[in-house]
Design an enzyme around this catalytic site. Sequence first.
Site, PDB file in Angstrom:
ATOM      1  N   GLU A 178       0.789  -1.239   0.000  1.00  0.00           N
ATOM      2  CA  GLU A 178       0.000   0.000   0.000  1.00  0.00           C
ATOM      3  C   GLU A 178       0.819   1.286   0.000  1.00  0.00           C
ATOM      4  O   GLU A 178       0.527   2.211   0.728  1.00  0.00           O
ATOM      5  CB  GLU A 178      -0.977  -0.021   1.188  1.00  0.00           C
TER       6      GLU A 178
HETATM    7  C1  ACM Z   1      -2.661  -5.633   3.370  1.00  0.00           C
HETATM    8  O1  ACM Z   1      -3.791  -6.090   3.616  1.00  0.00           O
HETATM    9  N1  ACM Z   1      -2.476  -4.321   3.281  1.00  0.00           N
HETATM   10  C2  ACM Z   1      -1.535  -6.499   3.147  1.00  0.00           C
END
Ligand code: ACM
Length: 674
Positions: free
Chosen positions: A319
Amino acid sequence: MKMTNIFCLFFLIITPFFAFAQGEKTDLMPIPAQMQWQEGKFRLDRNFALSLNGTFADRLFGASSRFLRRLETRTGLFLKQGFISKKDNLASANLQIQVQKAGELKLHEDESYEIEIQNQKILISANTDLGVLRAFESVLQVIKADAEGYFFPCGKINDQPRFAWRGLMIDVARHFMPIEVIKRNLDAMAAVKLNVFHFHLTDNQGFRIESKTFPKLHELGSDGEYYTQTEIKEIVKYAADRGIRVVPEFDLPAHATAWLLAYPELGSKDTIIDPERKAGIFDPVLDPTNEKVYDFLDKLFAELFPLFPDLYVHIGGDENEAGRHWTENAQIQKFMKDNKIADNHALQAYFNQRMLKIFAKFNKKMVGWEEIMHPNVPTEAVIHSWFGKESLFKAAQKGYPTILSNGYYIDLMFSVTSHYLNDPILPEGAKMTDLEKSRILGGEATMWSELVSPHTIDSRIWPRMIAIAERFWSPAHVNDVEDMFRRMEILSIRLEEFGLNHIKNRDVILRNLAGGSANIEALKVLADVIEPMKKYSRNPKGELYTMLSPLTLMADAANADAPAARKFKILSENYLKKPNEADKAEIMKYLALWKNNHAEIAELCKKSPALREMEKLSENLSLISGLALEILTKEKTNRGEKILKTSSLLFEEARKQGGRTELQVVDAIENLLK
Ligand code: ACM
């Protein structure tokens, strides 16, 4: 063909015929690779004793002692053996355990075992003591009782895991989990033969491990809630004693707010960093062009990596797709241009290449979420698939070892059925080559902790984790959903012996909601037919809940797979397929219960303002149940049809959330009326 192969083939051929020779289904979970039951019983009495023979790691002494104590818990027998030591290798003992060598806590270590239960003797044999640990769990699951007392049915089990990496990730960054929470979950993991505890230690909302080199990390990043290094060692040892590897995660370069609270100079933007209390994706990210970042991480990891003996460390890596702070930093942009780094993803690969050097220095291999996959990241790194299974197959085809979490996000509160039927390989991966398939090491369930507290986390992990553990361990053809539910419910209760509160804490929440009253019958009826809202819909845009919000309301008492709703669905489907008076009577009983329940809920709501957000939902349940009762009673008249025509609005209303929970019986009731 070697003798052992002939033996296995023999098992394979006879298993279907003898598996349930006793006319009963097995309660074992995970179901073993091969088993065969015969007539005959090994009777348990207080003379039961075990003998350890061969070569093994010291963990087997403690594990054997715990096995005996759990046997006592189940049976109330006062066994003679206390703590097991080297002296406990008596030929007269009726449980003989034979081990070849000490098991190492490493990927692909042998965990296979054989159990043979005869009338007077039980034999466990395994190549490593890890296999014996797995065997103990199977033995504890086949204990039975009759009028004469406790016994083990005679038979043979020949077992080994399908996947080498069978994990549970617990996020202790969003909500800190005290050491006893971790320990009881490790116990339960071992009970279902899981072997990797992925310890998500750092994230925007918390830095949860003590650093003596950079103490500001835990001092400023944890609100005082972190594990001391002594506690980390204690957890790692506790896991190792149960045959579980601990893979720590230091989520970088993004998910880094808590790091930058202490060391803002390592970040990519000159900005004020405040403690993060919300859930979501945030911008603070380390600056991969800053040499000080690598000096810092080198020193930090020199200190922290040795606390974790496992070969693997998780670098996170998820992310940072927007990489806003990188894009907004002119110096980073110049660095990228000068070094021909095409985009933010390539810059993250540059960061990972530098990290790989540090990892190599400390003899660690890297695991990372699927975002770390990049042509510049070598195939020695393990790719952790979470967005979709495509990344799992892509990684395997490119030569990376890989593990699956997509489909095992237990924080999203989906039914266990969806997780259980999510196979790491099948069906899409069936066409891959054997080599590619062999790179799929297994999977991990993820317990993200934005919406759980130490009081609710057990109920979000268990019992669904039991079914996921079976997916990771048992042969792929084990996929009977109804039988999974049956066995899962049995084992779920057994797991309470570790102090897990996944069952009992529901009533604790309900008593609080009832204004401190013990009269919670109506609340239980309601909790049995609702589930918390799924995915991230319970906390839209992360704006309702912060990390300090109450997790003590109906949504926290409710669980996935609302039990009464599931039973009612099966009942009503059976009835619709084949109408009969017995099913109808039971359906009417449920409907009457739900119709009448609301009067009590309405009374409670007067005294307990915290409950009022449930009032409308409870009333809707009462209304649709009352309607269904009326129609079922008068189904031969055409008044039923008329009511149904005017009722669609009522069903629409009943589908609306209340207190961030959803009624799970609306479809079943409506189908019944249609
Ligand atoms: C995740 O769920 N950000 C790995």
